[in-house]
Design a protein around this motif. Sequence first.
Motif, PDB file in Angstrom:
ATOM      1  N   PRO A  42       2.306 -26.622 -35.922  1.00 59.65           N
ATOM      2  CA  PRO A  42       2.269 -27.395 -37.180  1.00 59.65           C
ATOM      3  C   PRO A  42       1.126 -27.154 -38.178  1.00 59.65           C
ATOM      4  O   PRO A  42       0.942 -27.161 -39.345  1.00 59.65           O
ATOM      5  N   VAL A  43      -0.013 -26.513 -37.420  1.00 62.00           N
ATOM      6  CA  VAL A  43      -1.232 -26.233 -38.383  1.00 62.00           C
ATOM      7  C   VAL A  43      -0.797 -24.870 -39.146  1.00 62.00           C
ATOM      8  O   VAL A  43      -0.903 -24.780 -40.274  1.00 62.00           O
ATOM      9  N   ALA A  44       0.063 -23.866 -38.468  1.00 61.69           N
ATOM     10  CA  ALA A  44       0.400 -22.626 -39.210  1.00 61.69           C
ATOM     11  C   ALA A  44       1.545 -23.233 -40.435  1.00 61.69           C
ATOM     12  O   ALA A  44       1.482 -22.687 -41.448  1.00 61.69           O
ATOM     13  N   LEU A  45       2.387 -24.028 -40.346  1.00 55.21           N
ATOM     14  CA  LEU A  45       3.314 -24.560 -41.155  1.00 55.21           C
ATOM     15  C   LEU A  45       2.661 -25.327 -42.305  1.00 55.21           C
ATOM     16  O   LEU A  45       3.005 -25.116 -43.463  1.00 55.21           O
ATOM     17  N   LEU A  46       1.726 -26.095 -41.992  1.00 60.39           N
ATOM     18  CA  LEU A  46       0.853 -26.660 -42.930  1.00 60.39           C
ATOM     19  C   LEU A  46      -0.049 -25.658 -43.903  1.00 60.39           C
ATOM     20  O   LEU A  46      -0.019 -25.853 -44.934  1.00 60.39           O
ATOM     21  N   ALA A  47      -0.355 -24.626 -43.222  1.00 62.94           N
ATOM     22  CA  ALA A  47      -1.149 -23.892 -43.938  1.00 62.94           C
ATOM     23  C   ALA A  47      -0.353 -23.020 -44.787  1.00 62.94           C
ATOM     24  O   ALA A  47      -0.485 -22.681 -45.877  1.00 62.94           O
ATOM     25  N   ALA A  48       0.832 -22.637 -44.519  1.00 63.43           N
ATOM     26  CA  ALA A  48       1.978 -21.928 -45.353  1.00 63.43           C
ATOM     27  C   ALA A  48       2.198 -23.184 -46.475  1.00 63.43           C
ATOM     28  O   ALA A  48       2.548 -22.315 -47.522  1.00 63.43           O
ATOM     29  N   LEU A  49       2.359 -24.239 -46.176  1.00 67.71           N
ATOM     30  CA  LEU A  49       2.724 -25.202 -47.237  1.00 67.71           C
ATOM     31  C   LEU A  49       1.779 -25.288 -48.294  1.00 67.71           C
ATOM     32  O   LEU A  49       2.025 -25.055 -49.681  1.00 67.71           O
ATOM     33  N   VAL A  50       0.478 -25.347 -47.747  1.00 64.57           N
ATOM     34  CA  VAL A  50      -0.816 -25.288 -48.725  1.00 64.57           C
ATOM     35  C   VAL A  50      -0.729 -23.996 -49.750  1.00 64.57           C
ATOM     36  O   VAL A  50      -1.053 -24.211 -50.821  1.00 64.57           O
ATOM     37  N   ALA A  51      -0.458 -22.977 -49.102  1.00 62.50           N
ATOM     38  CA  ALA A  51      -0.679 -21.709 -49.620  1.00 62.50           C
ATOM     39  C   ALA A  51       0.345 -21.644 -50.625  1.00 62.50           C
ATOM     40  O   ALA A  51       0.328 -21.080 -51.892  1.00 62.50           O
ATOM     41  N   GLU A  57       4.011 -21.133 -58.963  1.00 61.19           N
ATOM     42  CA  GLU A  57       4.501 -22.088 -59.988  1.00 61.19           C
ATOM     43  C   GLU A  57       5.683 -21.511 -60.491  1.00 61.19           C
ATOM     44  O   GLU A  57       5.561 -20.467 -60.839  1.00 61.19           O
ATOM     45  N   ARG A  58       6.631 -22.311 -60.349  1.00 60.67           N
ATOM     46  CA  ARG A  58       8.092 -22.144 -60.708  1.00 60.67           C
ATOM     47  C   ARG A  58       8.654 -20.536 -60.272  1.00 60.67           C
ATOM     48  O   ARG A  58       9.110 -20.111 -60.674  1.00 60.67           O
ATOM     49  N   GLY A  59       8.284 -20.251 -58.861  1.00 61.15           N
ATOM     50  CA  GLY A  59       8.551 -19.263 -58.168  1.00 61.15           C
ATOM     51  C   GLY A  59       7.735 -18.019 -58.439  1.00 61.15           C
ATOM     52  O   GLY A  59       8.185 -16.944 -57.984  1.00 61.15           O
ATOM     53  N   ARG A  67      -7.593 -25.084 -59.337  1.00 58.63           N
ATOM     54  CA  ARG A  67      -6.917 -25.377 -57.988  1.00 58.63           C
ATOM     55  C   ARG A  67      -7.505 -24.748 -56.967  1.00 58.63           C
ATOM     56  O   ARG A  67      -7.743 -25.376 -55.763  1.00 58.63           O
ATOM     57  N   THR A  68      -7.894 -23.530 -56.866  1.00 63.33           N
ATOM     58  CA  THR A  68      -8.629 -22.615 -55.928  1.00 63.33           C
ATOM     59  C   THR A  68     -10.023 -23.162 -55.690  1.00 63.33           C
ATOM     60  O   THR A  68     -10.178 -23.335 -54.563  1.00 63.33           O
TER      61      THR A  68
END
Length: 103
Positions: A42-51, A57-59, A67-68
Motif C-alpha cells: 500500500p505504501v508503494a502504491l500510494l507513493a506511485a500515485l502521488v508521483a 499533466e495530460r500524459g 506543487r513541488t
Amino acid sequence: MTLWWAIAALCAGCYALKLAGLAAPRKVLDHPAVRRFAELVPVALLAALVAVQMFTERGELVFEPARTAGLAAAVVALLFRAPFLVVLATAAVVTALVRILLG
C-alpha cells in the motif's frame, strides 16, 4: 457490448481475488515474507500515485514549482508527525503561496 463483458470479467476477477485472500490459510498469511509484502505494497502504491499526480499533466512529464513546494511542505509536516488535516492544510497553503508569489 464488448465493454460490458470486460467489466463483468474484471468484476469476477476482483471477486475471485478477494475470495482468495479470505480463503488463504492462516499459515500462509503468517509467513514473514507475506506479512512484509502486505505492509509495503500500500505504501508503494500510494507513493506511485502521488508521483504520477505530482509530475504529470495530460500524459506529459511536468515540473511545477508550486506543487513541488506543497509536496515538500507535506513531507516536512509528516516528519513532525502532524495530524492528517494539518498536513493537507500545510500543503495547500504552501502551494497557494508559491503560486501567488510566482504569478
